[in-house]
Design an enzyme around this catalytic site. Structure first.
Site, PDB file in Angstrom:
ATOM      1  N   LEU A  56       0.859  -1.177   0.000  1.00  0.00           N
ATOM      2  CA  LEU A  56       0.000   0.000   0.000  1.00  0.00           C
ATOM      3  C   LEU A  56       0.895   1.226   0.000  1.00  0.00           C
ATOM      4  O   LEU A  56       2.003   1.193   0.543  1.00  0.00           O
ATOM      5  CB  LEU A  56      -0.900   0.038   1.253  1.00  0.00           C
ATOM      6  CG  LEU A  56      -2.011  -1.006   1.384  1.00  0.00           C
ATOM      7  CD1 LEU A  56      -2.726  -0.832   2.720  1.00  0.00           C
ATOM      8  CD2 LEU A  56      -3.002  -0.917   0.240  1.00  0.00           C
ATOM      9  N   ASP A  57       0.412   2.310  -0.604  1.00  0.00           N
ATOM     10  CA  ASP A  57       1.163   3.564  -0.546  1.00  0.00           C
ATOM     11  C   ASP A  57       1.355   3.990   0.905  1.00  0.00           C
ATOM     12  O   ASP A  57       0.534   3.672   1.778  1.00  0.00           O
ATOM     13  CB  ASP A  57       0.418   4.670  -1.289  1.00  0.00           C
ATOM     14  CG  ASP A  57       0.334   4.426  -2.783  1.00  0.00           C
ATOM     15  OD1 ASP A  57       1.138   3.621  -3.300  1.00  0.00           O
ATOM     16  OD2 ASP A  57      -0.527   5.045  -3.428  1.00  0.00           O
ATOM     17  N   ARG A  58       2.405   4.747   1.149  1.00  0.00           N
ATOM     18  CA  ARG A  58       2.691   5.183   2.513  1.00  0.00           C
ATOM     19  C   ARG A  58       1.505   5.922   3.132  1.00  0.00           C
ATOM     20  O   ARG A  58       1.174   5.724   4.298  1.00  0.00           O
ATOM     21  CB  ARG A  58       3.923   6.093   2.518  1.00  0.00           C
ATOM     22  CG  ARG A  58       4.273   6.627   3.906  1.00  0.00           C
ATOM     23  CD  ARG A  58       5.569   7.387   3.893  1.00  0.00           C
ATOM     24  NE  ARG A  58       5.936   7.838   5.231  1.00  0.00           N
ATOM     25  CZ  ARG A  58       7.096   8.387   5.551  1.00  0.00           C
ATOM     26  NH1 ARG A  58       8.021   8.551   4.613  1.00  0.00           N
ATOM     27  NH2 ARG A  58       7.353   8.760   6.784  1.00  0.00           N
TER      28      ARG A  58
END
Length: 314
Positions: free
Chosen positions: A140-142
């Site tokens: 997942l994106d940060r």
């Protein structure tokens, strides 16, 4: 403790990455010259064979990582993540089974080291459980919160990667977009190119000629005067897929400085939104033993924004 040989299966999110860049991300503190030396010497293997630094990886490739120190050639060993960060990563474990962990990922924690980040979720979990195999099943994106899977064995890592790529797999997000989402836009089939450029900056963009197929299903949950809460189902798993598809319809994710307007993102901060409003709520993937289903309630910071807007959600 001496570093050991490791094997990593390439995730869908890393498909297309050059081998040298993939190895450099794994060994952030190793000098670049050393990384290229071990690739050319054959110490790095892809599917048991040699690979050129420029080789493009595909999902499911198995990469052998040699026992390099995560430091430099003077012998410095890797620095342990801060105890507070390790504690947060352990606290994020929502449930665990013999072969996997379900993580409720915090929004401000990257999933792995790289891009100027020394530690991520997986490094912290490994530090907490040094004798256990732990590997990300996906990413997942940060700035995205929500459900993640971590494999506890190499066969499980491979099985979960296949399950997540299965056409029957379902991943559902809650997203607040900046603007009024068009009623007639539900299923979006727009190819995405992860190597696009916008204003001289790298972006994932819609590109029918060079992009890879990407399908998102958008369902309106609630509206305010200037924003729309959407439930988004992903039928493919391209990098930044929801963010790029939303921006294509001039309704970027609220708070998203990368794909939206920085002034609008600053305005959303006044509502308490300090990151893109994107949350991985549900996941269902087919396994040999049956369906693996996860549910992570909307993160507290996003729920507070919804309350301020007076919007209802489930």
């Amino acid at each position: 403790m001496q570093p050991q040989v490791r094997y990593i299966d390439v995730a869908e999110a890393d498909a297309g990455m050059r081998l040298d860049n993939f190895i450099r991300r794994q060994f952030k503190r190793v000098p670049r010259s050393r990384v290229y030396r071990v690739i050319r010497s054959g110490e790095v293997r892809v599917n048991r064979g040699r690979g050129r630094p420029s080789r493009r990886l595909v999902a499911g490739d198995q990469v052998r990582l040699p026992p390099l120190r995560t430091g430099d050639d003077t012998g410095r060993t890797a620095v342990r993540p801060p105890d507070a960060m390790i504690e947060r990563a352990v606290a994020a474990i929502q449930s665990e089974a013999p072969d996997h962990l379900v993580i409720a990922k915090p929004a401000d924690m990257p999933v792995h080291a790289g891009s100027g980040v020394d530690f991520g979720l997986i490094e912290c979990l490994r530090a907490a459980r040094p004798d256990e195999y732990l590997e990300l099943a996906h990413r997942l994106d940060r700035g995205t919160s929500g459900a993640m899977l971590v494999a506890r064995s190499r066969p499980t890592r491979h099985e979960l990667a296949e399950a997540l790529a299965d056409a029957r797999a379902r991943k559902t997000y809650l997203a607040l977009v900046d603007g009024i989402w068009p009623n007639d836009v539900t299923r979006v089939d727009q190819p995405l190119d992860r190597n696009g450029m916008v204003g001289g900056e790298p972006r994932v963009i819609v590109d029918p000629d060079n992009g890879k197929s990407a399908t998102s299903v958008f369902t309106v949950v609630a509206r305010s005067s200037n924003a729309t809460l959407l439930e988004v189902g992903l039928l493919t798993g391209r990098k930044h897929q929801i963010r790029a598809h939303a921006a294509y319809f001039k309704c970027p994710i609220a708070g998203d400085r990368r794909y939206g307007d920085s002034k609008r993102a600053a305005a959303w901060r006044q509502w308490g939104l300090k990151r893109p409003f994107l949350h991985a709520r549900d996941m269902a993937v087919p396994r040999q033993s049956g369906w693996l289903q996860t549910h992570v309630p909307l993160a507290d910071d996003l729920a507070a924004v919804m309350q301020r807007l007076g919007l209802q959600w489930e």
